[in-house]
Design an enzyme around this catalytic site. Structure first.
Site, mmCIF file in Angstrom:
data_model
loop_
_atom_site.group_PDB
_atom_site.id
_atom_site.type_symbol
_atom_site.label_atom_id
_atom_site.label_comp_id
_atom_site.label_asym_id
_atom_site.label_seq_id
_atom_site.Cartn_x
_atom_site.Cartn_y
_atom_site.Cartn_z
ATOM 1 N N SER A 242 -22.926 -10.461 -69.162
ATOM 2 C CA SER A 242 -23.366 -10.056 -70.499
ATOM 3 C C SER A 242 -22.801 -11.057 -71.493
ATOM 4 O O SER A 242 -21.797 -11.729 -71.205
ATOM 5 C CB SER A 242 -22.808 -8.664 -70.802
ATOM 6 O OG SER A 242 -22.868 -8.399 -72.193
ATOM 7 N N TYR B 285 -16.243 -1.852 -71.228
ATOM 8 C CA TYR B 285 -17.405 -2.685 -70.860
ATOM 9 C C TYR B 285 -17.043 -4.172 -70.956
ATOM 10 O O TYR B 285 -17.323 -4.958 -70.042
ATOM 11 C CB TYR B 285 -18.571 -2.341 -71.791
ATOM 12 C CG TYR B 285 -19.869 -3.023 -71.454
ATOM 13 C CD1 TYR B 285 -20.614 -2.642 -70.346
ATOM 14 C CD2 TYR B 285 -20.361 -4.055 -72.253
ATOM 15 C CE1 TYR B 285 -21.817 -3.262 -70.044
ATOM 16 C CE2 TYR B 285 -21.566 -4.676 -71.949
ATOM 17 C CZ TYR B 285 -22.283 -4.282 -70.849
ATOM 18 O OH TYR B 285 -23.476 -4.901 -70.541
HETATM 19 C C1 BGC Z 1 -25.374 -4.465 -73.558
HETATM 20 C C2 BGC Z 1 -26.348 -4.027 -74.617
HETATM 21 C C3 BGC Z 1 -26.096 -4.801 -75.909
HETATM 22 C C4 BGC Z 1 -26.039 -6.279 -75.646
HETATM 23 C C5 BGC Z 1 -25.708 -7.094 -76.888
HETATM 24 C C6 BGC Z 1 -25.395 -5.943 -73.411
HETATM 25 O O1 BGC Z 1 -24.485 -6.355 -72.456
HETATM 26 O O2 BGC Z 1 -25.716 -3.835 -72.337
HETATM 27 O O3 BGC Z 1 -26.214 -2.645 -74.851
HETATM 28 O O4 BGC Z 1 -27.141 -4.529 -76.824
HETATM 29 O O5 BGC Z 1 -25.087 -6.554 -74.653
HETATM 30 O O6 BGC Z 1 -24.632 -6.562 -77.600
#
Ligand code: BGC
Length: 271
Positions: A159, A172
């Site tokens: 991410s 996260y």
């Molecule tokens: C998340 C999303 C978020 C995006 C940008 C991703 O890793 O799962 O929920 O919108 O990052 O912030």
């Protein structure tokens, strides 16, 4: 299709071969979103695909049906990537259904939730770390154990939050930052034996994980302002990057993160 003349010993000018022909892929969390688009994309490039899911079977069956309609092989396998015995069975059943050991793994399954630090329940911290970080560890370890000497590729779906801190998503961010260094470390361990590991870092993508955002026009606008391209991405745009990283065009890519984020990591608000 243009070809060399019949009887010629020259190689065809254009080959029918697809980049992932003969590969046996496993995509975790493949019933929806980026996982779903990736399973379909890998199959369209020639791979047979194991479609991992958890819970409701119908969406996974729909992915399998879509792949089969296009003439490729697919199987749906339920497993919780955070549970060791489940992952061992997942790799076994995938290999049995695809006719040999999995040699293309996409660690896509992921979860998120929002809690400021002082309200973060321990079980929620542990759930996110288990699915997003322990899951890729277990799946990659089991894949490598089953491989023998064969070459393979592993793509982690990370991410932008492997690098951007995100308030109220500390679990996260910890999972994705951890995933990055886990991937880089095993990329070093595994490259000498022909197993390539790389990461794709999506930004904000139109998937079920962003359902709430998509339904809130003010929040959506705020999010779009964080993206130089001015829009969310599509699952297919991420799937294309994953397929490329897993394929022959990326043979020299080891341990890198490919950001596919419309420019979100370019500090769009910085003057
Ligand atoms: C998340 C999303 C978020 C995006 C940008 C991703 O890793 O799962 O929920 O919108 O990052 O912030």
């Amino acid at each position: 299709m243009e070809r060399a003349g019949a009887g010629s010993s020259a190689r065809p000018l254009v080959s029918d071969a697809r980049p992932l022909d003969g590969r046996r892929a496993l995509v975790t969390g493949a019933a929806t979103g980026i996982g779903r688009a990736t399973a379909v994309r890998l199959a369209s490039e020639g791979a047979s695909v194991s479609v991992n899911y958890i819970g409701d079977r119908a969406p996974a069956d729909a992915v399998v049906a879509e792949i089969e309609e296009r003439g490729s092989t697919a199987v749906a396998v339920e497993a919780d990537v955070a549970v060791e015995a489940d992952v061992q069975r997942l790799l076994r059943e995938s290999a049995a259904a695809l006719g040999g050991a999995v040699d293309l793994l996409v660690n896509n399954a992921g979860v998120e939730s929002s809690y400021p630090l002082e309200e973060m329940p321990l079980d929620e911290w542990e759930r996110v770390l288990s699915v997003n970080l322990t899951g890729p560890f277990l799946c990659t370890r089991e894949m490598v154990r089953g491989l023998g000497d064969s070459p393979a590729a592993v793509v982690m779906v990370s991410s932008v939050h492997e690098t951007i801190p995100w308030p109220s998503f500390s679990h996260y961010c910890a999972s994705k930052g951890g995933l990055k260094l886990f991937a880089q470390t095993i990329a070093r361990e595994l490259a000498p034996r022909g197993v390539r590991v790389a990461l794709v870092a999506p930004g904000a993508i139109l998937t079920p994980i962003n359902r709430a955002l998509m339904k809130d026009p003010a929040k959506l606008r705020e999010q779009e302002e964080q993206i130089p391209l001015g829009r969310l991405g599509t699952p297919e745009e991420i799937a294309g990057a994953i397929a490329w990283l897993a394929g022959p065009g990326a043979e020299y890519v080891v341990g890198s993160t490919l950001f596919v984020d419309g420019g979100m990591t370019l500090y769009p608000r910085f003057v």
